[in-house]
Design a protein around this motif. Structure first.
Motif, PDB file in Angstrom:
ATOM      1  N   LEU A  37       1.185  -0.962   0.056  1.00  0.00           N
ATOM      2  CA  LEU A  37      -0.144  -0.124  -0.237  1.00  0.00           C
ATOM      3  C   LEU A  37       0.960   0.904   0.241  1.00  0.00           C
ATOM      4  O   LEU A  37       1.634   1.353  -0.042  1.00  0.00           O
ATOM      5  CB  LEU A  37      -0.867  -0.010   1.255  1.00  0.00           C
ATOM      6  CG  LEU A  37      -2.440  -0.950   1.105  1.00  0.00           C
ATOM      7  CD1 LEU A  37      -1.953  -2.280   1.228  1.00  0.00           C
ATOM      8  CD2 LEU A  37      -2.989  -0.249   2.360  1.00  0.00           C
ATOM      9  N   THR A  38       0.197   2.721  -0.973  1.00  0.00           N
ATOM     10  CA  THR A  38       1.189   3.842  -0.773  1.00  0.00           C
ATOM     11  C   THR A  38       1.363   3.958   1.249  1.00  0.00           C
ATOM     12  O   THR A  38       0.548   3.242   1.626  1.00  0.00           O
ATOM     13  CB  THR A  38       0.935   4.563  -0.940  1.00  0.00           C
ATOM     14  OG1 THR A  38      -0.943   4.560  -0.563  1.00  0.00           O
ATOM     15  CG2 THR A  38       0.215   4.360  -2.800  1.00  0.00           C
ATOM     16  N   GLU A  41      -2.552   5.033   2.364  1.00  0.00           N
ATOM     17  CA  GLU A  41      -3.311   4.048   2.088  1.00  0.00           C
ATOM     18  C   GLU A  41      -2.939   3.619   3.517  1.00  0.00           C
ATOM     19  O   GLU A  41      -4.129   2.560   3.899  1.00  0.00           O
ATOM     20  CB  GLU A  41      -3.236   3.239   1.305  1.00  0.00           C
ATOM     21  CG  GLU A  41      -3.813   3.497   0.007  1.00  0.00           C
ATOM     22  CD  GLU A  41      -3.409   2.884  -1.234  1.00  0.00           C
ATOM     23  OE1 GLU A  41      -4.193   2.796  -2.303  1.00  0.00           O
ATOM     24  OE2 GLU A  41      -2.110   1.914  -1.603  1.00  0.00           O
ATOM     25  N   GLU A  44      -4.763   5.647   6.343  1.00  0.00           N
ATOM     26  CA  GLU A  44      -5.992   5.360   6.467  1.00  0.00           C
ATOM     27  C   GLU A  44      -6.477   3.826   6.942  1.00  0.00           C
ATOM     28  O   GLU A  44      -6.847   3.838   8.050  1.00  0.00           O
ATOM     29  CB  GLU A  44      -7.035   5.925   4.990  1.00  0.00           C
ATOM     30  CG  GLU A  44      -6.642   6.850   4.499  1.00  0.00           C
ATOM     31  CD  GLU A  44      -7.524   8.444   5.782  1.00  0.00           C
ATOM     32  OE1 GLU A  44      -8.346   7.818   6.184  1.00  0.00           O
ATOM     33  OE2 GLU A  44      -6.539   8.835   6.315  1.00  0.00           O
ATOM     34  N   ASN A  45      -6.141   3.028   6.689  1.00  0.00           N
ATOM     35  CA  ASN A  45      -6.142   1.463   7.045  1.00  0.00           C
ATOM     36  C   ASN A  45      -5.876   1.522   8.687  1.00  0.00           C
ATOM     37  O   ASN A  45      -6.505   1.209   9.436  1.00  0.00           O
ATOM     38  CB  ASN A  45      -5.953   0.466   6.399  1.00  0.00           C
ATOM     39  CG  ASN A  45      -6.377   0.278   5.183  1.00  0.00           C
ATOM     40  OD1 ASN A  45      -7.222   1.122   4.541  1.00  0.00           O
ATOM     41  ND2 ASN A  45      -5.355  -0.205   4.236  1.00  0.00           N
ATOM     42  N   THR A  68      -2.217  12.688   9.854  1.00  0.00           N
ATOM     43  CA  THR A  68      -1.808  12.140   8.493  1.00  0.00           C
ATOM     44  C   THR A  68      -0.521  12.863   8.071  1.00  0.00           C
ATOM     45  O   THR A  68       0.326  12.372   7.672  1.00  0.00           O
ATOM     46  CB  THR A  68      -3.188  11.835   7.717  1.00  0.00           C
ATOM     47  OG1 THR A  68      -4.129  11.362   8.337  1.00  0.00           O
ATOM     48  CG2 THR A  68      -2.962  11.483   6.242  1.00  0.00           C
TER      49      THR A  68
END
Length: 140
Positions: A37-38, A41, A44-45, A68
């Motif tokens: 994942l970036t 991402e 967020e996850n 973030t």
């Protein structure tokens, strides 16, 4: 500024629950990165999967944008990989040096024993500590 390495923090909830929780959250983030994942991402996850009983959950979610931004700004995957590599190399060198010392002492002891000394006399001659003798016995 004092920095603490929390990788592999084992004391868990019994000592500093927040530090334990943050380490677990960081491990989750890294796991998502390892899955390809970036960074965005993964963040967020990770934030979406914070367990409801974590004491820092509400704070991290309340300041989600700041968290973030901080993670994106602070985390550099290439630097992380380089740091892990340096740590591994340092551990490997330390292990190699320790093995080399034991092997060298074993060679010297064998020479002394070959010249008629007992194992105990050779160890005393080299002024080895009890710990060193135990290490050598396992390799002898």
């Amino acid at each position: 500024m004092i920095q603490h390495n929390i990788n592999g923090y084992k004391n868990g909830k019994n000592h500093c629950r927040q530090l334990y929780e943050f380490q677990r959250i960081t491990d989750t983030f890294r796991s998502f990165l390892d899955q390809g994942l970036t960074a965005l991402e993964a963040i967020e996850n990770t934030l979406n999967q914070i367990p409801p009983d974590f004491t820092i959950r509400d704070l991290l979610l309340q300041y989600r944008n700041e968290v973030t931004d901080m993670w994106l700004f602070e985390y550099d995957q290439n630097e992380h990989i380089a740091m892990e590599r340096r740590d591994s190399e340092a551990r490997g060198e330390a292990i190699g040096e320790a093995r080399g010392k034991v092997e060298e002492r074993v060679r010297i002891l064998k020479r002394k024993i070959g010249k008629g000394m007992t194992f105990e006399q050779a160890c005393a001659d080299l002024e080895l500590t009890e710990k060193e003798i135990e290490e050598i016995k396992s390799s002898f």
